[in-house]
Write an enzyme that holds these catalytic residues in place. Structure first.
Site, PDB file in Angstrom:
ATOM      1  N   ASP A 201      -2.021  -0.274   5.712  1.00 31.84           N
ATOM      2  CA  ASP A 201      -2.392   0.323   7.002  1.00 31.84           C
ATOM      3  C   ASP A 201      -3.862   0.679   7.127  1.00 31.84           C
ATOM      4  O   ASP A 201      -4.297   1.109   8.195  1.00 31.84           O
ATOM      5  CB  ASP A 201      -1.594   1.615   7.221  1.00 31.84           C
ATOM      6  CG  ASP A 201      -2.086   2.731   6.314  1.00 31.84           C
ATOM      7  OD1 ASP A 201      -2.278   2.463   5.107  1.00 31.84           O
ATOM      8  OD2 ASP A 201      -2.322   3.846   6.802  1.00 31.84           O
TER       9      ASP A 201
ATOM     10  N   ASP B 172       0.868  -1.171   0.000  1.00 25.60           N
ATOM     11  CA  ASP B 172       0.000   0.000   0.000  1.00 25.60           C
ATOM     12  C   ASP B 172       0.913   1.231   0.000  1.00 25.60           C
ATOM     13  O   ASP B 172       2.107   1.113   0.299  1.00 25.60           O
ATOM     14  CB  ASP B 172      -0.858  -0.091   1.274  1.00 25.60           C
ATOM     15  CG  ASP B 172      -1.577   1.181   1.608  1.00 25.60           C
ATOM     16  OD1 ASP B 172      -2.290   1.674   0.730  1.00 25.60           O
ATOM     17  OD2 ASP B 172      -1.421   1.681   2.742  1.00 25.60           O
TER      18      ASP B 172
ATOM     19  N   ASP C 298       0.053   5.179   1.070  1.00 25.96           N
ATOM     20  CA  ASP C 298      -0.041   6.130   2.191  1.00 25.96           C
ATOM     21  C   ASP C 298      -0.071   5.411   3.535  1.00 25.96           C
ATOM     22  O   ASP C 298      -0.860   4.496   3.746  1.00 25.96           O
ATOM     23  CB  ASP C 298      -1.308   6.978   2.051  1.00 25.96           C
ATOM     24  CG  ASP C 298      -1.187   7.969   0.919  1.00 25.96           C
ATOM     25  OD1 ASP C 298      -0.583   9.023   1.108  1.00 25.96           O
ATOM     26  OD2 ASP C 298      -1.680   7.644  -0.190  1.00 25.96           O
TER      27      ASP C 298
HETATM   28  O1  LIG Z   1      -4.502   3.070  -0.283  1.00 24.00           O
HETATM   29  P1  LIG Z   1      -3.593   4.185   0.155  1.00 24.00           P
HETATM   30  O2  LIG Z   1      -2.379   4.331  -0.704  1.00 24.00           O
HETATM   31  O3  LIG Z   1      -3.259   4.098   1.618  1.00 24.00           O
HETATM   32  O4  LIG Z   1      -4.483   5.496  -0.052  1.00 24.00           O
HETATM   33  C1  LIG Z   1      -5.567   5.797   0.831  1.00 24.00           C
HETATM   34  C2  LIG Z   1      -5.772   7.297   0.832  1.00 24.00           C
HETATM   35  O5  LIG Z   1      -4.474   7.852   1.108  1.00 24.00           O
HETATM   36  C3  LIG Z   1      -4.342   9.263   1.055  1.00 24.00           C
HETATM   37  O6  LIG Z   1      -4.948   9.810   2.209  1.00 24.00           O
HETATM   38  C4  LIG Z   1      -4.294   9.436   3.399  1.00 24.00           C
HETATM   39  O7  LIG Z   1      -2.958   9.982   3.411  1.00 24.00           O
HETATM   40  C5  LIG Z   1      -2.899  11.439   3.387  1.00 24.00           C
HETATM   41  C6  LIG Z   1      -1.439  11.854   3.278  1.00 24.00           C
HETATM   42  O8  LIG Z   1      -0.675  11.301   4.306  1.00 24.00           O
HETATM   43  C7  LIG Z   1      -3.582  11.978   4.643  1.00 24.00           C
HETATM   44  O9  LIG Z   1      -3.562  13.410   4.630  1.00 24.00           O
HETATM   45  C8  LIG Z   1      -5.036  11.472   4.702  1.00 24.00           C
HETATM   46  O10 LIG Z   1      -5.640  11.874   5.914  1.00 24.00           O
HETATM   47  C9  LIG Z   1      -5.074   9.937   4.609  1.00 24.00           C
HETATM   48  O11 LIG Z   1      -6.415   9.468   4.522  1.00 24.00           O
HETATM   49  C10 LIG Z   1      -4.879   9.812  -0.235  1.00 24.00           C
HETATM   50  O12 LIG Z   1      -4.821  11.214  -0.207  1.00 24.00           O
HETATM   51  C11 LIG Z   1      -6.282   9.306  -0.526  1.00 24.00           C
HETATM   52  O13 LIG Z   1      -6.683   9.741  -1.799  1.00 24.00           O
HETATM   53  C12 LIG Z   1      -6.249   7.780  -0.527  1.00 24.00           C
HETATM   54  O14 LIG Z   1      -7.535   7.266  -0.809  1.00 24.00           O
END
Ligand SMILES: O=P(O)(O)OC[C@H]1O[C@H](O[C@H]2O[C@H](CO)[C@@H](O)[C@H](O)[C@H]2O)[C@H](O)[C@@H](O)[C@@H]1O
Length: 375
Positions: free
Chosen positions: A314, A119, A121
């Site tokens: 995560d 994954d 983020d």
């Molecule tokens: O599947 P992932 O790669 O984990 O993506 C899930 C979402 O991740 C991002 O948002 C998350 O990370 C951001 C930056 O650290 C944070 O600001 C936010 O609160 C988290 O939810 C991304 O911006 C989303 O579009 C994804 O869906």
């Protein structure tokens, strides 16, 4: 045969977990605040999140569920609640550190091809306030590059595929963006060797008919949330994220109602929640778990018992992949979290720095085993 390759440490920790009444297995919602803060609170979070999915949305329930996705609240609750340490220890016994149990993980891969799923983020990059600034470190990039030299490697993200590629910048990987609804990757040597039709690159977009609808809902959400300071709408091509990390808690109820109202205009879209973010996506039966299976097939590992998928993630959406590994009785699911969460993953790592350490150890272990084989 396949059963033997799933790594399930629960037996080790089941007794300890039972002692402190650890969370109900099988549910996939993350019980922030941690369990010790009260079963009633956990149940409320669970109900609230279910309402969110169903669109029932009582104002209080929504905010409860939004709080549940905030580690800050989890930490505060954890600090207040007595006995958190035991809860954490019990959770760790059920989901031990993949670094601490490294030997067990690699033992499961004996005679098998590891395929790595990562994954983005919160796994490869730390969580930050601004989604556009979620950069991964150069050292992490080097670790992922090394892993990809040893094992087929895919990035599986909720983000738009192009955007996650901009962050990772490694052309040799497979990318599954939009929660697995946008898959692209290079030709696989393994698949090509097994069957020539597989020697082409992969491109799979099961939700392409939803593109105009996603554009529409994105614009509607942007317009409807404009008056809520801190709200950020992100277009992830086949899905949309509405972030509330920078929204004052007092406005969470209003934001949740606004998002829900807009999504109700689109019956073919559904709403769920991630880490301080609402996720809007097509109702099709496709998720990160399906993407994992699709990639294994594309790589030439369909119905193979000599493959060990390792998935590290995560967020709630990663649970779909952890569940697939359990159902197949094959692979290693690793949840990245500092706090106890209900999960179908077998192991845990605390943060991206530990993910990097794990990846580097895996590379070193594979290098040494190959050298030993040559001697
Ligand atoms: O599947 P992932 O790669 O984990 O993506 C899930 C979402 O991740 C991002 O948002 C998350 O990370 C951001 C930056 O650290 C944070 O600001 C936010 O609160 C988290 O939810 C991304 O911006 C989303 O579009 C994804 O869906």
């Amino acid at each position: 045969m396949a059963k033997a390759s799933v790594v399930v440490p629960e037996q080790v920790g089941a007794a300890a977990a039972a002692q402190v009444g650890c969370p109900c297995p099988g549910t996939t919602l993350f019980p922030y605040p941690p369990p010790r803060a009260g079963i009633a609170v956990r149940r409320k979070c669970l109900q609230a999140a279910q309402q969110l999915e169903l669109g029932a949305g009582l104002r209080g329930g929504w905010v409860e569920s939004m709080r549940a996705s905030s580690p800050t609240h989890a930490k505060a609750a954890a600090a207040l609640a007595a006995g958190v340490d035991e809860e954490h220890a019990a959770w760790m016994a059920r989901h031990p550190s993949a670094l601490g149990e490294f030997e067990k993980v690699v033992a499961a891969s004996k005679g098998k091809q590891i395929v790595m799923f990562l994954d983005y983020d919160g796994t490869l990059s730390p969580i930050v306030d601004d989604p556009d600034a979620a950069f991964m470190s150069e050292t992490m990039r080097m670790a992922v590059r090394s892993v990809a030299k040893h094992f087929p490697t895919a990035i599986v993200s909720g983000r738009c595929r192009d955007k996650v590629f901009e962050f990772v910048k490694l052309a040799e990987l497979y990318y599954a963006g939009s929660h697995g609804m946008d898959i692209k990757g290079p030709a696989s040597r393994h698949a090509a060797a097994k069957s020539p039709p597989h020697n082409k690159g992969v491109l799979f977009q099961p939700a392409s008919e939803f593109l105009p609808m996603i554009e529409q809902v994105h614009d509607r959400l942007e317009q409807a949330t404009r008056s809520i300071p801190g709200a950020k709408v992100e277009n992830n091509k086949f899905c949309v994220s509405v972030h509330f990390r920078c929204v004052d808690e007092k406005s969470w109820g209003a934001l949740a109602e606004t998002v829900r109202r807009v999504v109700r205009e689109f019956p073919r879209l559904r709403l769920s929640q991630g880490r301080m973010v609402f996720e809007v996506r097509p109702t099709i039966k496709w998720d990160k778990g399906k993407a994992l299976e699709f990639l294994l097939d594309s790589l030439g590992f369909a119905d193979c018992s000599d493959v060990l998928p390792v998935y590290i993630g995560d967020d709630r959406t990663d649970e779909d992949a952890f569940k697939v590994l359990r159902r197949r009785g094959q692979g290693v699911g690793i949840l990245v979290s500092k706090h106890p969460k209900e999960t179908s993953a077998s192991f845990s790592l605390q943060e991206p720095a530990e993910v990097m350490e794990f990846l580097l150890r895996l590379v070193e272990w594979n290098r040494l085993s190959r050298t030993r084989l040559r001697l």
